[in-house]
Write a protein that holds these residues in place. Structure first.
Motif, short mmCIF file in Angstrom:
data_model
loop_
_atom_site.label_atom_id
_atom_site.label_comp_id
_atom_site.label_asym_id
_atom_site.label_seq_id
_atom_site.Cartn_x
_atom_site.Cartn_y
_atom_site.Cartn_z
N THR A 81 0.22 5.00 1.06
CA THR A 81 0.14 5.94 2.17
C THR A 81 0.30 5.24 3.52
OG1 THR A 81 -1.48 7.05 0.80
CG2 THR A 81 -1.19 7.89 3.04
N SER B 8 -11.21 10.72 12.85
CA SER B 8 -10.53 9.92 11.83
C SER B 8 -9.16 9.46 12.31
CB SER B 8 -10.37 10.75 10.56
OG SER B 8 -9.54 10.06 9.66
N HIS C 64 -7.19 8.20 9.88
CA HIS C 64 -6.44 8.25 8.62
C HIS C 64 -5.38 9.35 8.71
CE1 HIS C 64 -5.63 8.37 4.33
NE2 HIS C 64 -6.30 7.25 4.22
N THR D 208 -2.54 1.91 -4.57
CA THR D 208 -2.89 3.08 -3.78
C THR D 208 -4.26 3.64 -4.15
OG1 THR D 208 -2.24 5.32 -3.15
CG2 THR D 208 -1.62 4.61 -5.35
N GLY D 209 -4.89 4.27 -3.19
CA GLY D 209 -6.15 4.93 -3.43
C GLY D 209 -5.95 6.37 -3.87
N ASP E 146 0.89 -1.15 0.00
CA ASP E 146 0.00 0.00 0.00
C ASP E 146 0.94 1.21 0.00
OD1 ASP E 146 -2.28 1.70 0.82
OD2 ASP E 146 -1.27 1.72 2.74
N GLU F 43 -12.81 15.67 10.45
CA GLU F 43 -11.79 14.62 10.64
C GLU F 43 -11.54 14.33 12.11
OE1 GLU F 43 -10.43 12.96 8.21
OE2 GLU F 43 -10.67 14.18 6.41
N LYS G 160 -8.60 -3.04 -4.52
CA LYS G 160 -7.35 -3.62 -4.01
C LYS G 160 -7.50 -5.12 -3.87
CE LYS G 160 -5.47 0.33 -1.42
NZ LYS G 160 -4.98 0.81 -0.12
N ASN H 188 -11.91 12.73 -1.69
CA ASN H 188 -11.35 12.83 -3.04
C ASN H 188 -12.46 13.02 -4.09
OD1 ASN H 188 -12.42 10.28 -3.07
ND2 ASN H 188 -10.46 9.23 -3.06
N ASN I 118 -8.85 0.54 5.25
CA ASN I 118 -9.15 0.17 3.87
C ASN I 118 -8.30 -1.02 3.42
OD1 ASN I 118 -6.98 1.96 4.15
ND2 ASN I 118 -7.00 2.38 1.96
N GLY J 153 -11.36 4.81 1.50
CA GLY J 153 -10.86 5.07 0.14
C GLY J 153 -11.47 6.30 -0.50
N GLN J 154 -12.38 7.00 0.19
CA GLN J 154 -13.00 8.20 -0.38
C GLN J 154 -12.89 9.42 0.52
OE1 GLN J 154 -16.98 7.56 -1.79
NE2 GLN J 154 -16.32 6.09 -3.32
N GLY J 155 -13.31 9.30 1.75
CA GLY J 155 -13.27 10.44 2.65
C GLY J 155 -14.32 10.36 3.73
N ILE J 156 -14.74 11.53 4.22
CA ILE J 156 -15.66 11.56 5.37
C ILE J 156 -16.79 12.56 5.13
CG2 ILE J 156 -15.85 12.02 7.85
CD1 ILE J 156 -13.24 11.02 8.31
N ILE K 244 -4.49 11.46 6.66
CA ILE K 244 -5.01 12.71 6.09
C ILE K 244 -5.79 13.49 7.15
CG2 ILE K 244 -6.67 13.67 4.41
CD1 ILE K 244 -5.82 11.46 2.49
P1 ADP Z 1 -3.82 4.51 0.27
O1 ADP Z 1 -4.36 3.33 -0.48
O2 ADP Z 1 -2.77 5.24 -0.51
O3 ADP Z 1 -3.37 4.16 1.66
P2 ADP Z 1 -6.51 5.32 1.04
O4 ADP Z 1 -7.22 4.21 0.33
O5 ADP Z 1 -6.42 5.29 2.53
O6 ADP Z 1 -5.03 5.56 0.41
O7 ADP Z 1 -7.23 6.67 0.64
C1 ADP Z 1 -7.48 6.95 -0.71
C2 ADP Z 1 -7.94 8.34 -0.89
O8 ADP Z 1 -9.22 8.53 -0.25
C3 ADP Z 1 -7.03 9.40 -0.27
O9 ADP Z 1 -5.98 9.74 -1.14
C4 ADP Z 1 -8.01 10.55 -0.03
O10 ADP Z 1 -8.17 11.27 -1.20
C5 ADP Z 1 -9.32 9.84 0.31
N1 ADP Z 1 -9.52 9.70 1.78
C6 ADP Z 1 -9.45 8.55 2.50
N2 ADP Z 1 -9.70 8.80 3.81
C7 ADP Z 1 -9.88 10.14 3.94
C8 ADP Z 1 -10.14 11.02 5.03
N3 ADP Z 1 -10.24 10.60 6.29
N4 ADP Z 1 -10.28 12.35 4.76
C9 ADP Z 1 -10.17 12.80 3.50
N5 ADP Z 1 -9.91 12.04 2.43
C10 ADP Z 1 -9.76 10.72 2.63
#
Ligand code: ADP
Ligand code: MG
Length: 326
Positions: free
Chosen positions: A28, A62, A64, A170-171, A26, A59, A198, A108, A223, A92-95, A66
């Motif tokens: 990040t 969170s 994560h 990676t996401g 992975d 966040e 993945k 994202n 994720n 993989g998207q956000g919150i 990020i």
């Molecule tokens: P990776 O596979 O590189 O570890 P993730 O799958 O964790 O990445 O995340 C993929 C994408 O989803 C991030 O690049 C970001 O754009 C978005 N994302 C994931 N979690 C969060 C969060 N808590 N806040 C904002 N964006 C997030």
């Protein structure tokens, strides 16, 4: 292995580790530090402080990397007592969450698409976090991460141990994924993946691996938990990793250093080699004494040696496994 900061959750995993032929990383938090810093804020509707204020609150819970970066960008987040509710984290998207009376989405482009918000692209290199407030696009925050010091070394060490396929999943955005892969000398990488994508890539790589070789997945986030469980052997980052990842993994690297994977493989191979030596030695001596006994030449002391003596020597030989260089 424990003494080197590598937690192996069972002896059967040493067996698998010794025969790893494919390693999937992975990005990040695994190959990069996962410590993002905000490098730019581009605004569409509201002012910068308001945007950072809302993003930091969303966040709040969170784990994560990020999330941590966005909280750091607005230091008053923990103390100003704003009410946060209806938090929904989409791996993989956000919150999405409600902060006071604002409905805020942070994530994202996939998240923006899924809630039907038109977003603007950014020419900066980095991870772009889009923010929508009350169903309207508010702007985006550019954050950047650094590659871990030992990531390149880790990949070279794996290659020199005969691991013939190294892949990064990676996401994150294509530009960031490509940049990291190039810096690390990785030829195979896949970007903008959802957790389910993945799993699909890992399924494909499992089908393509050589006979008698195993696939290891190295990850850190929630994720990554499904792939950590699906791979022949799952390796998680113990320091930065989420609880779900650590739970689903078979091996945990306590200090988050990817170079420890090569060391774990070395320890596993050496342990397996010593175990095999012991098996052949014990069976060999026993058969020899058995044959001698059949011809009536074995003595009582030879029999005692073939039993207890061999056990003691095998234990002494096994103790060599305590010393592994590196
Ligand atoms: P990776 O596979 O590189 O570890 P993730 O799958 O964790 O990445 O995340 C993929 C994408 O989803 C991030 O690049 C970001 O754009 C978005 N994302 C994931 N979690 C969060 C969060 N808590 N806040 C904002 N964006 C997030
Ligand atoms: Mg990750």
């Amino acid at each position: 292995a424990s003494r080197k900061g590598i937690l192996v959750k069972g002896s059967n995993y040493l067996d698998v580790l010794a025969k790893v032929g494919t390693v999937v990383f992975d990005k990040t938090g695994t190959l990069t530090h996962g410590q993002f810093e905000v490098t730019a804020v581009h605004l569409e509707k509201c002012d910068e402080q308001h945007l950072l204020h809302l993003a930091a609150h969303v966040e709040h819970f969170s784990t994560h990397p990020i999330g941590a970066a966005l909280r750091d960008a607005f230091p008053d987040e923990a103390t100003d007592g704003c009410k946060i509710s209806d938090v929904e984290e989409i791996a993989g998207q956000g919150i999405k969450a409600k902060v006071e009376d604002w409905t805020v989405c942070v994530g994202n482009t996939k998240l923006m698409d899924s809630i039907g918000i038109e977003w603007h692209d950014c020419e900066h290199v980095g991870t772009i976090i889009h923010v929508a407030i009350d169903g309207e696009y508010a702007g985006h925050i550019v954050i950047n991460d650094k590659i871990k010091d030992d990531s390149a070394e880790a990949i070279q060490a794996l290659e020199s141990l005969g691991v013939n396929r190294i892949v990064m999943l990676t996401g994150d955005r294509a530009a960031v994924g490509k940049d990291v892969a190039q810096k690390l000398g990785l030829t195979e990488y896949h970007v903008e993946l959802m957790p389910a994508d993945k799993v699909q890539h890992v399924e494909r790589l499992l089908a393509e691996k050589q006979e008698g070789k195993y696939l290891a997945f190295v990850g850190d986030g929630i994720n990554d938990a499904p792939v950590l469980a699906r791979a022949d052997i799952g390796i998680a980052m113990g320091g930065l990793g989420s609880d779900a990842a650590i739970e689903a993994a078979d091996v945990v690297l306590m200090d988050d250093k990817p170079s420890k994977i090569a060391l774990a493989i070395k320890i596993a191979r050496r342990t397996l080699c010593i175990a095999k030596q012991n098996v052949w030695f014990a069976i060999g001596v026993k058969i020899a004494v058995l044959v001698l006994a059949a011809f009536g030449i074995a003595t009582m002391w030879m029999a005692v040696f073939a039993d207890v003596g061999v056990t003691v020597l095998a234990v002494l030989n096994a103790m060599r496994a305590l010393h592994v260089r590196g």
